[in-house]
Scaffold this motif. Structure first.
Motif, short mmCIF file in Angstrom:
data_model
loop_
_atom_site.label_atom_id
_atom_site.label_comp_id
_atom_site.label_asym_id
_atom_site.label_seq_id
_atom_site.Cartn_x
_atom_site.Cartn_y
_atom_site.Cartn_z
N VAL A 24 -3.55 -12.00 66.09
CA VAL A 24 -2.28 -12.36 66.71
C VAL A 24 -1.26 -11.26 66.39
N LYS A 25 -0.39 -11.00 67.34
CA LYS A 25 0.65 -9.98 67.16
C LYS A 25 1.76 -10.55 66.30
N VAL A 26 2.12 -9.80 65.26
CA VAL A 26 3.19 -10.20 64.36
C VAL A 26 4.33 -9.20 64.55
N GLU A 27 5.46 -9.70 64.99
CA GLU A 27 6.61 -8.82 65.18
C GLU A 27 7.07 -8.32 63.81
N GLN A 28 7.45 -7.05 63.77
CA GLN A 28 7.89 -6.47 62.51
C GLN A 28 8.95 -5.42 62.75
N GLN A 29 9.64 -5.08 61.72
CA GLN A 29 10.61 -4.00 61.75
C GLN A 29 10.12 -2.92 60.80
N LEU A 30 10.11 -1.69 61.27
CA LEU A 30 9.68 -0.58 60.45
C LEU A 30 10.89 0.06 59.78
N ILE A 31 10.77 0.25 58.48
CA ILE A 31 11.82 0.97 57.75
C ILE A 31 11.16 2.11 56.99
N ALA A 32 11.89 3.17 56.79
CA ALA A 32 11.35 4.33 56.07
C ALA A 32 12.46 4.99 55.28
N LEU A 33 12.10 5.61 54.19
CA LEU A 33 13.04 6.35 53.36
C LEU A 33 12.47 7.72 53.14
N THR A 84 -0.87 -1.07 65.15
CA THR A 84 -1.04 -0.29 66.38
C THR A 84 0.10 -0.61 67.34
N ALA A 85 0.36 0.33 68.23
CA ALA A 85 1.28 0.10 69.33
C ALA A 85 0.55 0.25 70.66
N ASP A 86 -0.76 0.52 70.61
CA ASP A 86 -1.56 0.75 71.80
C ASP A 86 -1.88 -0.58 72.49
N LYS A 87 -1.46 -0.73 73.75
CA LYS A 87 -1.65 -1.99 74.47
C LYS A 87 -3.12 -2.36 74.62
N GLY A 88 -3.98 -1.38 74.88
CA GLY A 88 -5.40 -1.65 75.00
C GLY A 88 -5.99 -2.22 73.72
N VAL A 89 -5.58 -1.66 72.59
CA VAL A 89 -6.04 -2.17 71.29
C VAL A 89 -5.50 -3.57 71.06
N LEU A 90 -4.23 -3.79 71.39
CA LEU A 90 -3.64 -5.12 71.22
C LEU A 90 -4.38 -6.16 72.06
N ASP A 91 -4.73 -5.80 73.30
CA ASP A 91 -5.46 -6.73 74.17
C ASP A 91 -6.84 -7.05 73.62
N ARG A 92 -7.56 -6.01 73.18
CA ARG A 92 -8.89 -6.24 72.61
C ARG A 92 -8.81 -7.07 71.34
N ALA A 93 -7.81 -6.79 70.51
CA ALA A 93 -7.64 -7.52 69.25
C ALA A 93 -7.35 -9.00 69.52
N ALA A 94 -6.55 -9.28 70.53
CA ALA A 94 -6.26 -10.68 70.88
C ALA A 94 -7.54 -11.42 71.24
N GLY A 95 -8.45 -10.74 71.91
CA GLY A 95 -9.73 -11.33 72.28
C GLY A 95 -10.60 -11.66 71.07
#
Length: 110
Positions: free
Chosen positions: A97-106, A82-93
């Motif tokens: 934990v937020k895992v930084e990632q890089q998105l690649i696509a072909l 997700t990129a939704d801040k509200g979801v990230l906040d609820r998930a942290a509760g």
């Protein structure tokens, strides 16, 4: 697939649907098993015809149930995207934990 074709046979096996008064679907979510003994939280959705508070409670019930199911199945962990801040906040509760990632696509087809 139309809504009339959705039933317990067509839904993923590991999931939960929160109902209001045992009748009206408020929220739903599913776990998809992936490599490494993990599961991906998949298809988390809520009914737009309900207010935000009811949807919030429905999603909370769904996620709590899926976490409990994953523990019973001895799944190593749950991932979600997700990129939704509200979801990230609820998930942290809940201990996510937020895992930084890089998105690649072909792109295969034009």
């Amino acid at each position: 697939m139309s809504l009339s074709e959705i039933n317990m046979k067509t839904l993923p096996k590991l999931g939960y649907i929160a109902l209001l008064n045992g009748k009206q679907p408020v929220a739903a979510g599913f776990l998809r098993r992936v490599e490494g003994g993990y599961a991906q939280l998949d298809g988390l959705t809520s009914n737009p015809y309900f207010g935000s508070q009811i949807r919030h409670e429905g999603i909370k019930l769904v996620v709590d149930h899926l976490i409990d199911a994953a523990k019973q199945l001895k799944i190593n962990g749950i991932m979600a995207f997700t990129a939704d801040k509200g979801v990230l906040d609820r998930a942290a509760g809940l201990g996510f934990v937020k895992v930084e990632q890089q998105l690649i696509a072909l792109r295969i087809k034009e």
